[in-house]
Design an enzyme around this catalytic site. Structure first.
Site, short mmCIF file in Angstrom:
data_model
loop_
_atom_site.label_atom_id
_atom_site.label_comp_id
_atom_site.label_asym_id
_atom_site.label_seq_id
_atom_site.Cartn_x
_atom_site.Cartn_y
_atom_site.Cartn_z
N LYS A 170 -10.93 -8.50 -2.17
CA LYS A 170 -9.81 -8.69 -2.89
C LYS A 170 -9.42 -10.00 -3.62
CE LYS A 170 -8.06 -4.50 -2.00
NZ LYS A 170 -7.61 -3.31 -2.70
N GLU B 142 -7.26 -1.68 -9.41
CA GLU B 142 -6.29 -0.97 -8.89
C GLU B 142 -4.78 -1.10 -9.71
OE1 GLU B 142 -5.68 -2.29 -4.64
OE2 GLU B 142 -7.15 -0.49 -4.20
N TYR C 200 0.82 -1.12 0.01
CA TYR C 200 -0.12 -0.04 -0.01
C TYR C 200 0.73 1.16 0.07
CZ TYR C 200 -4.28 2.47 1.85
OH TYR C 200 -5.26 3.23 2.03
N ARG D 10 -12.21 7.81 6.20
CA ARG D 10 -12.06 7.97 7.76
C ARG D 10 -11.85 10.02 7.84
NH1 ARG D 10 -8.56 3.94 7.15
NH2 ARG D 10 -6.87 5.37 6.48
CA CA Z 1 -3.98 -3.33 -3.84
#
Ligand code: CA
Length: 424
Positions: free
Chosen positions: A259, A205, A134, A148
């Protein structure tokens, strides 16, 4: 080799394709009469490594096991960078326009070179474990703001370690494999009972993946300065994501079913040696300085342009919707390897690590629809009048990439997938 390399091959037209002599990516293919075997892309041809070996053209390489005769890359991955480099140098020499050895022997050329149009590409390796990181600050910040709020966008750990999770290797699929819209559980409106049905917020992604070898023994961390020796080559990755499933399930242990239904990779593995002229630091400065075990002396990234294209059932000609670059990452893959193994966790030949979504600072460089449409509030306008918030059935997503040399490019082929309707 440098970006100015003028080296060329005798294979016609290769310099103007994704696969000039400066690239030489590895894949696994089969063709009529030829079971699965390793090949190297050169122009619009495949160089058959098994056939090369049969002719005795690889006999001087320093490896008795002859891993290039296998039907997957794993045995070669296990050997490590000295042999990777020697094999690559030999293949480049055989394909060189100045070398008559293969160039002037038409029977040999016919035996070892096949048109790519006549072969089927297979998974390049048996992927034992897949870990997804990430590592783009822009992506983590954008997602954090949406999930958030701006004040808690970047979690307190993010600038100190490359955040990742253990992904699902069994559903890593080759480019061209269709992707079934997943069923799943999502949050109820107004906090009632959760819903179950086809994911409505299916996303992409844009990522890069690195195929690893030779790995480490359990209990033996890989220092960051040695981690480059574990990176065999790079592929394009599309980490398909069900955002509505993700939002409901991701706390406290991170993504799970959102995912695990498909991760698409490109079939050609571009050697890290081919990317070496494109190594760079990237615009993201490390601040604060990472802990010593993550501190890297050499530049951590590569200048590789990455693109996402979208076609729809009503718009078969794909249009570009994202232009990003590998250099936009904050954490590099060598830091990922060092962090992954600092506990003594063992990596094995054929493991895959992926970077996480690669978003840059501009909206046009955001690597997911979640960010591009800002959670669906700013739909994409397509040239044929359609709009997109998230993926619809029949949509096709294609990821491409290139590193630009002087008069040639290191290309990656593509990572492509089409969305099929849910089975529910
Ligand atoms: Ca990913």
């Amino acid at each position: 080799m440098s970006r100015q390399s003028t080296r060329d091959t005798f294979v016609p037209g290769a310099r103007d394709t994704d696969f000039p002599i400066q690239n030489l990516p590895y894949g696994v293919f089969h063709a009529p009469g030829r079971p699965a075997r390793l090949g190297v892309a050169i122009g619009d041809q495949v160089l058959d490594l098994f056939a090369l070996d049969e002719l005795g053209l690889l006999k001087d390489l320093p490896c008795g096991d002859r891993p290039w005769r296998e039907g997957s890359l794993n045995a070669l991955l296990a050997q490590g960078p000295a042999l990777w480099s020697a094999l690559r140098a030999r293949l480049a020499a055989l394909l060189d326009a100045e070398n008559p050895e293969l160039r002037d022997n038409s029977a040999w050329r016919q035996a070892v070179l096949l048109p790519q149009s006549q072969v089927a590409l297979l998974m390049p390796a048996a992927i034992g474990d897949y870990t997804d990181f990430y590592a783009s600050r822009h992506h983590a910040t954008n997602v954090g703001i949406m999930f958030r709020g701006r004040d808690n966008a970047l979690m307190p750990n993010w600038l100190h370690l490359p955040v990742g999770y253990h992904g699902r290797a069994s559903s890593v699929v080759l480019s061209g494999t269709s992707v079934r819209r997943p069923m799943g559980q999502t949050e109820a409106p107004e906090g009632g009972f959760p819903l179950f049905g086809p994911s409505r917020l299916l996303d992409i992604e844009l990522e890069a993946g690195f195929l690893l070898g030779p790995g480490n023994a359990l209990g033996q961390p890989i220092p960051v300065r040695e981690a480059g020796g574990q990176l065999f080559g790079m592929v394009l990755v599309n980490d398909w994501s069900a955002r509505d499933v993700q939002k409901w399930e991701y706390q406290p242990l991170g993504p799970f079913l959102a995912k695990n239904f498909a991760t698409t990779i490109s079939p050609w593995v571009v050697p890290m040696e081919a990317l070496e002229p494109f190594r760079c630091a990237g615009p993201e400065q490390e601040d604060p300085q990472p802990l010593p075990y993550l501190r890297q002396e050499n530049p951590r990234l590569w200048d590789v342009e990455l693109y996402v294209l979208l076609a729809t059932a009503r718009m078969p000609e794909p249009v570009r919707i994202v232009g990003s670059n590998l250099r936009h990452l904050y954490w590099g893959p060598e830091q990922m390897v060092a962090h992954h193994t600092v506990t003594g966790c063992n990596l094995r030949p054929g493991d895959l690590i992926a970077t996480g979504t690669i978003s840059g600072p501009e909206k046009s460089s955001f690597g997911s629809l979640l960010e591009l449409t800002w959670r669906g509030t700013e739909p994409l306008q397509l040239p044929n009048g359609e709009t997109r918030r998230f993926l619809e059935d029949g949509d096709t997503v294609i990821i491409r990439g290139q590193a630009r040399g002087d008069g040639w490019r290191i290309g990656f082929g593509e990572a492509r997938g089409t969305i099929l309707p849910a089975l529910g």
